[in-house]
Design an enzyme around this catalytic site. Sequence first.
Site, PDB file in Angstrom:
ATOM      1  NE  ARG A   1      -6.145  51.735  11.575  1.00 39.15           N
ATOM      2  CZ  ARG A   1      -7.039  52.345  12.310  1.00 39.15           C
ATOM      3  NH1 ARG A   1      -8.228  51.808  12.500  1.00 39.15           N
ATOM      4  NH2 ARG A   1      -6.758  53.512  12.860  1.00 39.15           N
ATOM      5  CB  CYS A   2      -4.352  45.691   4.614  1.00 37.03           C
ATOM      6  SG  CYS A   2      -4.528  44.298   3.494  1.00 37.03           S
TER       7      CYS A   2
END
Length: 160
Positions: free
Chosen positions: A35-36
């Site tokens: 989730r970057c």
Amino acid sequence: MAPFYQLTATSLHGQPVSMADFAGKLVLVVNTASRCGFTPQYAGLEALYKKYAAQGLVVLGFPCNQFGSQEPGGVDEITQTCHINYGVSFPIFEKVEVNGAATHPVFRYLKEQLPGVLGGRIKWNFTKFLIGRDGKPLKRFAPFTTPEKLEPVIVAALTV
């Protein structure tokens, strides 16, 4: 035997893996997160892996939740992101820590050999370490260095 080859890690599905399994290969170690903002780099890493695997490149992904809690999920969520969303076929390992007292031995060793600008600490997800065919760390790359920008360095290292 190079110190890198004396290290082990656990695959995403719980199997021990010796870094000696990669002896003679050019190894790119990356701390990853699902989730970057850099997560789309999975696609570029996979493209490099597919393009150069036959010449000896292997990419090793190590999920890490230490930066902004961007890898909160377990095996299923990591598998979903890596394999289904990005088509990753290179080895992915269990979630690790890359800084602090519980730093995984692979990252402890790589940070000692290639300390970077923060005195050895890893700044964020998708920091990359290139290890030569002889097991010696060659170069460290910042998270914002895209896989595409690594290609000339990889090609040069593969032809040495």
